[in-house]
Design an enzyme around this catalytic site. Structure first.
Site, short mmCIF file in Angstrom:
data_model
loop_
_atom_site.label_atom_id
_atom_site.label_comp_id
_atom_site.label_asym_id
_atom_site.label_seq_id
_atom_site.Cartn_x
_atom_site.Cartn_y
_atom_site.Cartn_z
CG HIS A 72 -2.02 0.96 1.23
ND1 HIS A 72 -3.28 0.64 1.70
CD2 HIS A 72 -2.09 2.24 0.83
CE1 HIS A 72 -4.08 1.70 1.58
NE2 HIS A 72 -3.37 2.69 1.07
CG LEU A 116 4.81 5.22 -5.65
CD1 LEU A 116 5.32 4.25 -6.70
CD2 LEU A 116 5.92 5.57 -4.67
NE ARG A 117 0.38 11.66 -2.26
CZ ARG A 117 -0.65 11.10 -1.66
NH1 ARG A 117 -1.57 10.45 -2.34
NH2 ARG A 117 -0.81 11.20 -0.35
CG ASN A 154 -5.40 7.31 -4.07
OD1 ASN A 154 -4.37 6.68 -4.20
ND2 ASN A 154 -5.73 7.90 -2.93
CG HIS A 178 -10.56 3.72 2.09
ND1 HIS A 178 -9.44 4.49 2.34
CD2 HIS A 178 -11.57 4.33 2.74
CE1 HIS A 178 -9.78 5.51 3.11
NE2 HIS A 178 -11.06 5.44 3.37
CG HIS A 231 -6.05 1.83 5.54
ND1 HIS A 231 -7.42 1.69 5.54
CD2 HIS A 231 -5.75 2.59 4.46
CE1 HIS A 231 -7.92 2.35 4.51
NE2 HIS A 231 -6.93 2.90 3.84
CG ASN A 261 -9.59 8.38 5.98
OD1 ASN A 261 -10.16 7.79 6.89
ND2 ASN A 261 -10.17 8.66 4.83
CG ASP A 267 -2.20 4.51 3.83
OD1 ASP A 267 -2.06 5.00 2.68
OD2 ASP A 267 -3.21 4.73 4.53
CG HIS A 310 -0.28 14.84 2.06
ND1 HIS A 310 -1.05 14.96 0.92
CD2 HIS A 310 -0.83 13.82 2.77
CE1 HIS A 310 -2.03 14.06 0.95
NE2 HIS A 310 -1.91 13.35 2.05
ZN LIG Z 1 -7.18 4.13 2.24
#
Ligand SMILES: [Zn+2]
Length: 447
Positions: free
Chosen positions: A74, A77-78, A108, A193, A246, A292, A319, A323
């Site tokens: 999880h 890598l943006r 995502n 999720h 998670h 989250n 996870d 940021h």
């Molecule tokens: Zn998640």
């Protein structure tokens, strides 16, 4: 990407390391010899005849552990969309420095990875970068909108190893049922999720005594439990492979235990931060602690620790959620959720191994064979003939976490300044060094 050491040598001997590979019931002082990208010999003194050969590199570090290479299920890598936070190059470098030989990249990004072309692009780009291997996780629904299913057969052919709408929950029971049915025809696990968004609107932290005291809006644990309970029923009904991302609550641990006792193909992962921190970390309104699902109560932490130790929770996953400063230097309700994790996972979690909370065997399984099994990869192994995907750790090295020295582009962690014991010394991918700590280089010893 730094490729050194083994590339310039014909053989690498890891001398007198503690080899730990639960899958082969190995925990012993051994030499491991690597030639041509593979492990060629394992055993006490197996490298002795090579020690003085030219073009053989020998690494001997008293007390070091050699593990099958770690896999992160999880990772965010943006790339594309937020490459100021992370990109494939920096993310894979961080993964290698954290001991990971492979990472599974969540979809995502902006745009979302919901197509074969996108999946193939990620695979090709990562191969060109080299080092830590990348396995894409593609979206369950187009645009992660929770409606139309993606073309999962195409995605799998393009290299996707699982599907997930991570960041969002698939809340519709009908969509989730179809997703499980469709994914199972391609033998892809569905990673959920688990968050009933109707119960968590505007939530800033775990709902409990601390949120009441701070006057912050809470994310009740039942919002996770409800989805996990429903999904287990759907997974049983559809006979599909279901994985909880998670896991954070006592309720999830209980539900998983019951599902596993009935032999269902249900698995789960837990993050280092949910194992190590509670909602009390928010008492100073520290936005680095906003994640989250949120950091939970003492009783949740005790339950998920026990569930990880006894195998009810299969895997540890970071996870890793980078940021920028602007996403965190703001009020708690505006701050982006998530913290970085790739480079801190091993040093942080070894505290639980050192204090006896987590057996070493489970620590290794949860980061190697278990995640490999969830997504259907061949697990790295300390077996002769296996591809040399390996992680070398000094379990006694003590240091203070300095976020400015990490390879990730982001700094969002509450663990800066914490003293930890245990450091990744080297990460070998296919026998080549994807990461090598400075203390291992021959120069460090000469000087
Ligand atoms: Zn998640």
């Amino acid at each position: 990407m730094l490729i050194t050491g083994a590339m310039a040598h014909e053989a690498l001997v890891l001398r007198r390391v503690r080899g730990v590979d639960p899958a082969r019931a190995l925990d012993a002082l051994v030499d491991v010899v690597i030639e041509g990208g593979r492990i060629t010999r394992v055993g006490p003194d197996a490298g002795a005849s090579l020690l003085h050969e030219p073009r053989v590199r020998v690494i001997e570090r008293v007390g070091a552990w050699l593990l099958p290479g770690l896999i992160d299920l999880h990772t965010h890598l943006r790339e594309p969309g937020d490459t100021h936070k992370e990109d494939l190059t920096s993310g894979l470098a961080a993964a290698a420095a954290g001991g990971f030989v492979a990472v599974c990249a969540m979809p995502n990004t902006r745009p979302v990875n919901d197509s074969r072309v996108f999946t193939e692009m990620l695979v090709q780009k990562a191969k060109a970068i080299g080092g830590t291997r990348l396995y894409p996780i593609a979206a369950i629904t187009v645009g992660q909108k929770g409606e139309a299913l993606t073309e999962m057969g195409d995605l799998k052919e393009g290299g996707a190893i699982a599907v997930s709408d991570d960041g969002r929950c698939v809340t519709s029971s009908a969509v989730m049922r179809r997703a499980l049915e469709y994914a199972s025809t391609f033998d892809l696990p569905v990673i959920q999720h688990a968050e009933d968004h109707a119960l968590t609107e505007g939530a800033e932290m775990h709902e409990g005594a601390v949120s009441t005291r701070l006057g912050l809006r809470g994310w009740p644990r039942v919002a996770e439990d409800i989805i996990v309970a429903r999904d287990i029923l759907l997974a049983e009904y559809t006979r599909a492979r279901y994985h909880v991302a998670h896991a954070s609550t006592l309720g999830t641990a209980r539900l998983l235990r019951e599902a596993k006792s009935r032999g269902l193909a249900v698995t789960a992962e837990v993050t280092p931060h949910h194992l190590l921190l509670t909602d009390a970390a928010l008492l100073g309104y520290d936005t680095a602690c906003k994640v989250n699902p949120p950091l939970r109560s003492d009783e949740d932490v005790a339950a998920i620790r026990a569930a990880l130790a006894d195998g009810t929770i299969d895997c540890i996953a970071t996870d890793h959620a980078p940021h920028g400063a602007g996403d965190k230097n703001c009020e708690l309700n505006l701050a982006a959720p998530g913290m970085i994790g790739l480079e801190l996972c091993v040093p942080l979690l070894l505290s639980l191994v050192h204090d006896g909370t987590l057996p070493l065997r489970r620590f290794v399984e949860a980061l190697t064979t278990s995640p490999a099994a969830v997504v259907g990869l061949t697990a790295p192994s300390l077996r002769e003939g296996a591809v040399a995907d390996l992680t070398l750790i000094d379990p006694e090295a003590s240091f203070v976490i300095d976020p400015s020295r990490l390879r990730t582009k982001s700094r969002n962690t509450p663990f800066g300044g914490r003293r930890v014991k245990g450091r990744v010394l080297a990460t070998l991918v296919g026998g080549a060094f994807a990461f090598e700590h400075e203390s291992l280089s021959p120069e460090a010893h000469r000087g």
